[in-house]
Design a protein around this motif. Structure first.
Motif, PDB file in Angstrom:
ATOM      1  N   VAL A  74       0.645  -1.162  -0.067  1.00  0.00           N
ATOM      2  CA  VAL A  74       0.140  -0.006   0.057  1.00  0.00           C
ATOM      3  C   VAL A  74       0.836   1.231   0.001  1.00  0.00           C
ATOM      4  N   GLN A  75       1.844   1.317   0.888  1.00  0.00           N
ATOM      5  CA  GLN A  75       2.707   2.312   0.882  1.00  0.00           C
ATOM      6  C   GLN A  75       3.502   2.653  -0.473  1.00  0.00           C
ATOM      7  N   VAL A  76       3.909   1.466  -1.245  1.00  0.00           N
ATOM      8  CA  VAL A  76       4.516   1.832  -2.510  1.00  0.00           C
ATOM      9  C   VAL A  76       3.612   2.661  -3.504  1.00  0.00           C
ATOM     10  N   LYS A  77       2.123   2.382  -3.444  1.00  0.00           N
ATOM     11  CA  LYS A  77       1.341   3.268  -4.183  1.00  0.00           C
ATOM     12  C   LYS A  77       0.861   4.522  -3.502  1.00  0.00           C
ATOM     13  N   GLY A  78       1.508   4.881  -2.402  1.00  0.00           N
ATOM     14  CA  GLY A  78       1.228   5.976  -1.720  1.00  0.00           C
ATOM     15  C   GLY A  78      -0.141   5.983  -0.733  1.00  0.00           C
ATOM     16  N   GLY A  79      -0.472   4.977  -0.652  1.00  0.00           N
ATOM     17  CA  GLY A  79      -1.652   4.965   0.176  1.00  0.00           C
ATOM     18  C   GLY A  79      -1.468   4.340   1.859  1.00  0.00           C
ATOM     19  N   LYS A  80      -2.526   4.041   2.128  1.00  0.00           N
ATOM     20  CA  LYS A  80      -2.367   3.488   3.714  1.00  0.00           C
ATOM     21  C   LYS A  80      -3.713   2.640   3.997  1.00  0.00           C
ATOM     22  N   ILE A  81      -3.377   1.788   5.067  1.00  0.00           N
ATOM     23  CA  ILE A  81      -4.608   0.923   5.547  1.00  0.00           C
ATOM     24  C   ILE A  81      -4.947   1.495   7.106  1.00  0.00           C
ATOM     25  N   GLU A  82      -6.141   1.784   7.322  1.00  0.00           N
ATOM     26  CA  GLU A  82      -6.691   2.646   8.556  1.00  0.00           C
ATOM     27  C   GLU A  82      -7.482   1.659   9.487  1.00  0.00           C
ATOM     28  N   THR A 135      -4.790   6.205  -5.399  1.00  0.00           N
ATOM     29  CA  THR A 135      -4.190   6.152  -4.387  1.00  0.00           C
ATOM     30  C   THR A 135      -5.095   5.358  -3.316  1.00  0.00           C
ATOM     31  N   PRO A 136      -4.559   3.997  -3.102  1.00  0.00           N
ATOM     32  CA  PRO A 136      -5.489   3.142  -1.970  1.00  0.00           C
ATOM     33  C   PRO A 136      -5.794   3.693  -0.392  1.00  0.00           C
ATOM     34  N   GLU A 137      -6.809   3.996  -0.314  1.00  0.00           N
ATOM     35  CA  GLU A 137      -7.378   4.079   0.880  1.00  0.00           C
ATOM     36  C   GLU A 137      -8.333   3.183   1.569  1.00  0.00           C
ATOM     37  N   ILE A 138      -7.732   2.198   2.355  1.00  0.00           N
ATOM     38  CA  ILE A 138      -8.266   0.995   2.958  1.00  0.00           C
ATOM     39  C   ILE A 138      -8.433   1.075   4.619  1.00  0.00           C
ATOM     40  N   VAL A 139      -9.912   0.572   4.605  1.00  0.00           N
ATOM     41  CA  VAL A 139     -10.422   0.991   6.261  1.00  0.00           C
ATOM     42  C   VAL A 139     -10.512  -0.779   6.550  1.00  0.00           C
ATOM     43  N   HIS A 195     -21.478  -7.296  18.336  1.00  0.00           N
ATOM     44  CA  HIS A 195     -23.046  -7.179  18.335  1.00  0.00           C
ATOM     45  C   HIS A 195     -23.401  -8.389  18.860  1.00  0.00           C
ATOM     46  N   ASN A 196     -23.631  -8.327  20.425  1.00  0.00           N
ATOM     47  CA  ASN A 196     -24.352  -9.538  20.930  1.00  0.00           C
ATOM     48  C   ASN A 196     -23.202 -10.680  21.045  1.00  0.00           C
ATOM     49  N   ASN A 197     -23.728 -11.491  20.170  1.00  0.00           N
ATOM     50  CA  ASN A 197     -22.709 -12.937  20.267  1.00  0.00           C
ATOM     51  C   ASN A 197     -21.802 -13.128  18.952  1.00  0.00           C
ATOM     52  N   TYR A 198     -21.819 -11.977  18.323  1.00  0.00           N
ATOM     53  CA  TYR A 198     -20.939 -12.117  16.987  1.00  0.00           C
ATOM     54  C   TYR A 198     -20.141 -10.795  16.914  1.00  0.00           C
ATOM     55  N   ILE A 199     -19.164 -10.885  16.140  1.00  0.00           N
ATOM     56  CA  ILE A 199     -18.317  -9.733  15.575  1.00  0.00           C
ATOM     57  C   ILE A 199     -18.463  -9.393  14.170  1.00  0.00           C
ATOM     58  N   LYS A 200     -18.493  -8.198  13.813  1.00  0.00           N
ATOM     59  CA  LYS A 200     -18.581  -7.784  12.291  1.00  0.00           C
ATOM     60  C   LYS A 200     -17.184  -7.418  12.207  1.00  0.00           C
ATOM     61  N   ILE A 201     -16.733  -7.659  10.635  1.00  0.00           N
ATOM     62  CA  ILE A 201     -15.368  -7.212  10.313  1.00  0.00           C
ATOM     63  C   ILE A 201     -15.716  -6.495   9.026  1.00  0.00           C
ATOM     64  N   ALA A 202     -15.345  -5.305   8.568  1.00  0.00           N
ATOM     65  CA  ALA A 202     -15.618  -4.707   7.343  1.00  0.00           C
ATOM     66  C   ALA A 202     -14.241  -4.466   6.864  1.00  0.00           C
ATOM     67  N   VAL A 203     -14.058  -4.763   5.438  1.00  0.00           N
ATOM     68  CA  VAL A 203     -13.001  -4.029   4.799  1.00  0.00           C
ATOM     69  C   VAL A 203     -13.468  -3.181   3.545  1.00  0.00           C
ATOM     70  N   LYS A 204     -13.105  -2.136   3.766  1.00  0.00           N
ATOM     71  CA  LYS A 204     -13.802  -0.832   2.834  1.00  0.00           C
ATOM     72  C   LYS A 204     -12.601  -0.463   1.990  1.00  0.00           C
ATOM     73  N   ASP A 205     -12.809  -0.077   0.735  1.00  0.00           N
ATOM     74  CA  ASP A 205     -11.856   0.486  -0.216  1.00  0.00           C
ATOM     75  C   ASP A 205     -12.143   1.566  -1.021  1.00  0.00           C
ATOM     76  N   ASN A 206     -11.490   2.043  -1.839  1.00  0.00           N
ATOM     77  CA  ASN A 206     -11.807   3.152  -2.760  1.00  0.00           C
ATOM     78  C   ASN A 206     -11.502   3.004  -4.286  1.00  0.00           C
ATOM     79  N   GLY A 207     -11.733   1.451  -4.480  1.00  0.00           N
ATOM     80  CA  GLY A 207     -11.372   0.973  -5.690  1.00  0.00           C
ATOM     81  C   GLY A 207     -12.172   1.297  -6.925  1.00  0.00           C
ATOM     82  N   ILE A 208     -12.236   0.422  -7.916  1.00  0.00           N
ATOM     83  CA  ILE A 208     -13.115   0.399  -8.994  1.00  0.00           C
ATOM     84  C   ILE A 208     -14.435  -0.049  -8.786  1.00  0.00           C
TER      85      ILE A 208
END
Length: 526
Positions: free
Chosen positions: A394-402, A437-441, A447-460
């Motif tokens: 990601v850094q090579v492309k000038g982006g970051k992972i938040e 420039t990739p900006e990934i979150v 939430h109660n008895n489970y966990i939610k994981i979200a992977v967001k990007d600004n791609g195509i």
């Protein structure tokens, strides 16, 4: 199979299916029509029988009201005066207002039963004049006088009988003997006759009936909605059809549940027809879907072969060039060159091995007996390890992972290898399919008895058309201007399979040129 052939086949199958359905529906409609006609004939016959019996009963009541003297006259007129009889020495007397006739007959006892004596006496008063007569006849001298007397008496009887019947008819139609319809018609009798005739006709369904005059006015009380139904849906028959003086009245009957009764009576036929029709439709539909599925699999297979050929061609070519270079004495004697080419061959060999491994594994994770080696994991630790390994790209492309780690309970019971590969694929795709420039979150929430994981990007992004198919095996979304993204279309299929093996869910939200968001829900360990 060529596309045109498939389209023509689908059109032919669809036309055949529509034809069969049309013929079946036409047959069912005709069957219902025939049953309705049969029902109409039965109801009409029932009404005719009821009307006929009502008229007969009324006629008998009129006849029974005739005086005993008229009855005696009628009975007397029905007896012959002269002729063969089983009795001997018979004396018969006939009386009328103006004449009294006595006939005495004697017969032989032999088989011929000849008349041996016969006499007729008459006494009549007509106005002021009167006369008597007596004739003695010899059985052995039957001349024309005998026949004349016989005929005369017969004609007298016939005339008297005719006059008596005329008197009876006149009495029936005298104005004082003609009653209103309410007095003539007994509702209990009408109800009993209707029920009995309907039962004999095999009609067993609720019914309402009424009597209407010539102007459509009901004899018995009716609600407004019932009157409308009688006017449009009833069967009618004229009451007392022999009436020549009274205005006509009509017996009307209406069946509230006629349609359901007719359909129920055809239950077996209709049910079997519907089952057969549904079976044919299901068979044709399954055939068409199978053809389309095979067509789709054929396209996917061709795409997979093309992608795999392209993916394998690059490392094979690299290894071939490196091996050829090492065969050159000058390069092989140079240790730095030799080491560089050997490392190249080693890396490409690993790449080939990983490709083959992924293809082989794709056949395993769809199997029901696919086993996971579960252990207690901290999902934040797994994600942090993956982010650190990919941050350089990601850094090579000038982006970051938040990182937005908001979940508190982060323990899950899962297979570490597959969970790691799962999130590695998602974050790696976010990097590969981003032109700018990739900006990934990477965000977590509990939430109660489970966990939610979200992977967001600004791609195509992914269009809605392709969002339904991205989890299919070997399916690859067209990448437009991005030509360096390689793969077999197995990544997201693998991600979904692993999520479902862990009793989780995965969803995607995406817009073209705005990016994508993959959300994964996994059960937490309490």
């Amino acid at each position: 199979m060529k596309k045109n052939y498939i389209s023509i086949l689908i059109v032919i199958i669809s036309a055949a299916l529509l034809g069969l359905v049309f013929i079946q529906l036409y047959w069912i409609k005709n069957a219902i029509t025939l049953r309705e006609d049969e029902f109409y004939r039965k109801v009409t016959f029932v009404l005719f029988q009821v009307s006929n019996k009502l008229e007969k009963i009324e006629t008998m009541q009129h006849i029974q009201s005739v005086s005993n003297e008229q009855w005696e006259k009628m009975n007397a007129m029905n007896n012959p005066i002269i002729g063969n009889t089983l009795f001997y020495d018979t004396i018969k007397t006939f009386r009328d207002e103006d004449m009294e006739i006595k006939v005495v007959e004697g017969k032989t006892l032999d088989s011929s039963k000849k008349i041996i004596s016969q006499s007729i006496e008459g006494n009549s008063k007509i106005g002021k004049n009167s006369y008597d007569f007596k004739l003695n006849l010899n059985a052995y001298n039957h001349n024309s006088i005998t026949a004349t007397i016989n005929d005369s008496v017969y004609l007298l009887q016939k005339e008297k009988r005719s006059n008596l019947i005329s008197d009876l008819v006149e009495k029936m139609y005298e104005p004082e003997n003609i009653k209103p319809i309410k007095e003539r018609l007994n509702k209990d009798l009408l109800d009993s006759l209707l029920k009995n005739e309907l039962l004999l006709a095999g009609i067993n369904t609720p019914h309402d009936y009424n009597v209407f005059d010539y102007y459509g006015n009901p004899l018995f009380e009716l609600h407004k909605n019932q009157l409308e139904k009688f006017q449009t849906l009833s069967y009618n028959m004229k009451l007392y059809p022999s009436d020549i003086i009274e205005k006509p009245h009509f017996l009307s009957i209406y069946f509230p549940k006629q349609k359901s009764y007719l359909l129920k009576s055809m239950g077996l036929i209709l049910t079997s027809s519907v089952i057969i029709m549904l079976f044919v439709i299901a068979s044709f539909t399954y055939t068409i879907l199978t053809i389309l599925k095979q067509k789709k699999l054929s396209i996917i297979k061709n795409d997979f072969i093309n992608n795999m050929t392209h993916e394998l061609k690059t490392p094979i070519s690299t290894i071939s060039l490196a091996a050829e270079a090492l065969s050159d004495p000058e390069i092989s004697n140079n240790s730095s060159f030799r080491t560089n080419y050997l490392n190249m061959i080693k890396d490409e060999n690993k790449r080939l091995a990983m490709m083959v491994e992924n293809v082989l594994k794709s056949a395993l994770w769809d199997k029901p007996d696919f086993k996971l080696h579960r252990e207690t994991l901290d999902i934040h630790e797994v994600l942090l390890e993956i982010i650190n390994s990919l941050s350089l790209q990601v850094q090579v492309k000038g982006g970051k992972i938040e990182k937005r780690f908001l979940a508190e309970n982060t323990k899950v019971y899962a297979d570490k290898v597959h969970i790691t590969n799962l999130f590695f694929n998602l974050i790696d795709n976010a990097i590969k399919y981003t032109i700018k420039t990739p900006e990934i979150v990477v965000e977590t929430s509990a939430h109660n008895n489970y966990i939610k994981i979200a992977v967001k990007d600004n791609g195509i992004g992914i269009s809605k058309e392709h969002q339904k198919k991205i989890f299919d095996k070997f399916y690859r979304v067209p990448t437009g201007n991005i030509h360096n993204v390689k793969g077999f279309g197995l990544g997201l299929n693998y991600v979904k399979a692993i999520v479902e093996k862990h009793k989780g869910q995965i969803t995607v939200k995406s817009e073209v040129n705005k990016g994508s968001c993959f959300e994964i829900v996994l059960p937490t360990k309490l």
